[in-house]
Write a protein that holds these residues in place. Sequence first.
Motif, mmCIF file in Angstrom:
data_model
loop_
_atom_site.group_PDB
_atom_site.id
_atom_site.type_symbol
_atom_site.label_atom_id
_atom_site.label_comp_id
_atom_site.label_asym_id
_atom_site.label_seq_id
_atom_site.Cartn_x
_atom_site.Cartn_y
_atom_site.Cartn_z
ATOM 1 N N PRO A 192 13.078 5.307 27.997
ATOM 2 C CA PRO A 192 13.306 6.351 27.444
ATOM 3 C C PRO A 192 15.070 6.470 27.347
ATOM 4 O O PRO A 192 15.632 5.549 27.835
ATOM 5 C CB PRO A 192 12.951 7.509 28.549
ATOM 6 N N PRO A 193 15.519 7.605 26.702
ATOM 7 C CA PRO A 193 17.115 7.641 26.503
ATOM 8 C C PRO A 193 17.837 7.542 27.899
ATOM 9 O O PRO A 193 18.769 6.831 27.963
ATOM 10 C CB PRO A 193 17.106 9.007 25.702
ATOM 11 N N ASP A 194 17.453 8.442 28.924
ATOM 12 C CA ASP A 194 18.149 8.228 30.195
ATOM 13 C C ASP A 194 18.236 7.018 30.771
ATOM 14 O O ASP A 194 19.095 6.279 31.218
ATOM 15 C CB ASP A 194 17.673 9.155 31.043
ATOM 16 N N LYS A 195 17.095 6.007 30.824
ATOM 17 C CA LYS A 195 17.003 4.610 31.398
ATOM 18 C C LYS A 195 17.762 3.577 30.445
ATOM 19 O O LYS A 195 18.637 2.840 31.091
ATOM 20 C CB LYS A 195 15.556 4.270 31.336
ATOM 21 N N VAL A 196 17.722 3.886 29.234
ATOM 22 C CA VAL A 196 18.588 3.147 28.280
ATOM 23 C C VAL A 196 19.929 3.230 28.336
ATOM 24 O O VAL A 196 20.981 2.254 28.397
ATOM 25 C CB VAL A 196 18.264 3.069 26.751
ATOM 26 N N ILE A 197 20.601 4.579 28.633
ATOM 27 C CA ILE A 197 21.931 4.635 28.421
ATOM 28 C C ILE A 197 22.304 4.295 29.892
ATOM 29 O O ILE A 197 23.706 3.867 29.971
ATOM 30 C CB ILE A 197 22.352 6.037 28.203
ATOM 31 N N SER A 198 21.625 4.455 31.023
ATOM 32 C CA SER A 198 22.170 3.881 32.149
ATOM 33 C C SER A 198 22.225 2.417 32.480
ATOM 34 O O SER A 198 23.121 1.864 33.184
ATOM 35 C CB SER A 198 21.005 4.514 33.207
ATOM 36 N N ALA A 199 21.195 1.747 31.810
ATOM 37 C CA ALA A 199 21.201 0.308 31.766
ATOM 38 C C ALA A 199 22.382 -0.301 31.145
ATOM 39 O O ALA A 199 22.940 -1.295 31.447
ATOM 40 C CB ALA A 199 19.809 -0.128 31.313
ATOM 41 N N PHE A 200 22.473 0.305 29.822
ATOM 42 C CA PHE A 200 23.506 -0.327 28.892
ATOM 43 C C PHE A 200 24.633 0.049 28.714
ATOM 44 O O PHE A 200 25.712 -0.279 28.114
ATOM 45 C CB PHE A 200 22.758 -0.441 27.437
ATOM 46 N N VAL A 218 17.743 12.178 20.025
ATOM 47 C CA VAL A 218 16.730 11.249 19.353
ATOM 48 C C VAL A 218 16.462 11.343 17.965
ATOM 49 O O VAL A 218 16.286 12.662 17.547
ATOM 50 C CB VAL A 218 15.162 11.052 20.171
ATOM 51 N N ALA A 219 16.848 10.368 17.021
ATOM 52 C CA ALA A 219 16.481 10.549 15.609
ATOM 53 C C ALA A 219 15.598 9.366 15.251
ATOM 54 O O ALA A 219 15.469 8.204 15.722
ATOM 55 C CB ALA A 219 17.878 10.531 14.976
ATOM 56 N N GLU A 220 14.955 9.813 14.116
ATOM 57 C CA GLU A 220 14.005 8.517 13.406
ATOM 58 C C GLU A 220 14.474 8.799 12.032
ATOM 59 O O GLU A 220 14.485 9.869 11.267
ATOM 60 C CB GLU A 220 12.490 9.186 13.571
ATOM 61 N N HIS A 221 14.491 7.284 11.558
ATOM 62 C CA HIS A 221 15.068 7.021 10.158
ATOM 63 C C HIS A 221 14.023 5.931 9.680
ATOM 64 O O HIS A 221 14.069 4.838 10.238
ATOM 65 C CB HIS A 221 16.262 6.604 9.901
ATOM 66 N N GLU A 222 13.180 6.230 8.598
ATOM 67 C CA GLU A 222 12.073 5.215 8.248
ATOM 68 C C GLU A 222 11.398 4.361 9.163
ATOM 69 O O GLU A 222 11.207 3.256 9.162
ATOM 70 C CB GLU A 222 12.982 4.124 7.273
ATOM 71 N N GLY A 223 10.814 5.408 9.946
ATOM 72 C CA GLY A 223 9.879 4.638 10.973
ATOM 73 C C GLY A 223 10.612 4.091 12.347
ATOM 74 O O GLY A 223 9.849 3.675 13.015
ATOM 75 N N ARG A 224 11.837 4.150 12.283
ATOM 76 C CA ARG A 224 12.475 3.356 13.465
ATOM 77 C C ARG A 224 13.039 4.627 14.272
ATOM 78 O O ARG A 224 13.857 5.406 13.731
ATOM 79 C CB ARG A 224 13.762 2.551 12.932
ATOM 80 N N THR A 225 13.165 4.342 15.574
ATOM 81 C CA THR A 225 13.782 5.234 16.556
ATOM 82 C C THR A 225 15.106 4.964 17.047
ATOM 83 O O THR A 225 15.431 3.892 17.234
ATOM 84 C CB THR A 225 12.816 5.549 17.681
ATOM 85 N N TYR A 226 16.040 5.894 16.782
ATOM 86 C CA TYR A 226 17.291 5.684 17.431
ATOM 87 C C TYR A 226 17.589 6.636 18.517
ATOM 88 O O TYR A 226 17.580 7.809 18.391
ATOM 89 C CB TYR A 226 18.455 5.893 16.289
ATOM 90 N N TYR A 227 18.516 5.940 19.430
ATOM 91 C CA TYR A 227 19.074 6.964 20.496
ATOM 92 C C TYR A 227 20.391 7.215 20.450
ATOM 93 O O TYR A 227 21.260 6.198 20.273
ATOM 94 C CB TYR A 227 18.679 6.404 21.891
ATOM 95 N N GLN A 228 20.898 8.434 20.332
ATOM 96 C CA GLN A 228 22.334 8.510 20.214
ATOM 97 C C GLN A 228 22.919 9.345 21.404
ATOM 98 O O GLN A 228 22.212 10.290 21.755
ATOM 99 C CB GLN A 228 22.410 9.536 18.773
ATOM 100 N N PHE A 229 24.210 8.785 21.908
ATOM 101 C CA PHE A 229 24.823 9.329 23.135
ATOM 102 C C PHE A 229 26.230 9.583 22.764
ATOM 103 O O PHE A 229 26.951 8.933 21.970
ATOM 104 C CB PHE A 229 24.688 8.415 24.096
ATOM 105 N N GLU A 230 26.830 10.768 23.299
ATOM 106 C CA GLU A 230 28.358 10.759 23.181
ATOM 107 C C GLU A 230 28.515 10.734 24.787
ATOM 108 O O GLU A 230 28.277 11.746 25.548
ATOM 109 C CB GLU A 230 28.592 11.995 22.717
ATOM 110 N N LEU A 231 29.689 9.907 25.076
ATOM 111 C CA LEU A 231 30.085 9.963 26.651
ATOM 112 C C LEU A 231 31.673 10.241 26.540
ATOM 113 O O LEU A 231 32.696 10.201 25.589
ATOM 114 C CB LEU A 231 30.138 8.498 27.100
#
Length: 276
Positions: A192-200, A218-231
Amino acid sequence: MGTFVYSSSCLSWKNLCRRMNPSHHVVPRGVPEKGCSRIKAAACSKEDARMSRDYEISAGPLSRRSAIISGASLISSVLLFPGEGSAVIKQGLLAGRVPGLSEPDEEGWRTYRRPDDKSGGHGVGWSPMIPYTFSVPDKWEEVPVSIADLGGTEIDLRFANPKEGRVIVIVAPVKRFSDEIGEEATIEQIGPPDKVISAFGPEVIGENVEGKVLRSEVAEHEGRTYYQFELEPPHVMITATAAGNRLYLFNVTGNGLQWKRYYKDLRKIAESFRVV
């Protein structure tokens, strides 16, 4: 362009001399060329050279002027009446353009698409990489990547404009994070988003991201999911997705002044990232 003009003028001068000099050596019909000995051939060549010099001296400036005009006319015809020649000139002008970067659109933005044949130091045994695209304002340029950079061989691309900000694309093998993920990974399988941003996130900013995440979407474009973060701090936007056997981290960053002046454009760049 200078070389092109010179070559055209030389060709025109040679052809012009042949047309205006009827005494130029030609092997008559019925006389086999093989019948000439090497001595005679050398003599013929010397005679040709002498006659060409005599002709140039007798023709004087008029002949040279005609040749120059002929070469200029050829260039003019290419520029005024585009055709095959203009394609060659255009190709030469665009030869230094960044590979994969399009011409500006109506708003002055360019789209970068990773070339299919671009090499990358992503480890032994990697399959061909699925290309990605993103958009940047005009005057953003590719920056050479060195394996000595922080991030090593997993940094696939750098883009930057000294006044506005920077882009870094990290491409990492999903097997580095989990042996259970197959060759067709999705970002959801990684976590999930929180795990991905904490890991990477620490790989991007070089420190723990706890308390620095201002926005997560979380956004979806043409069937692919994208996580978007601002730090913040440091100022960075991260777009994460997965495709094939790789994790893609698209990072847009800038200093405080760049963030204040160009935030709208930097966010547009971050949200434009797609794996195709």
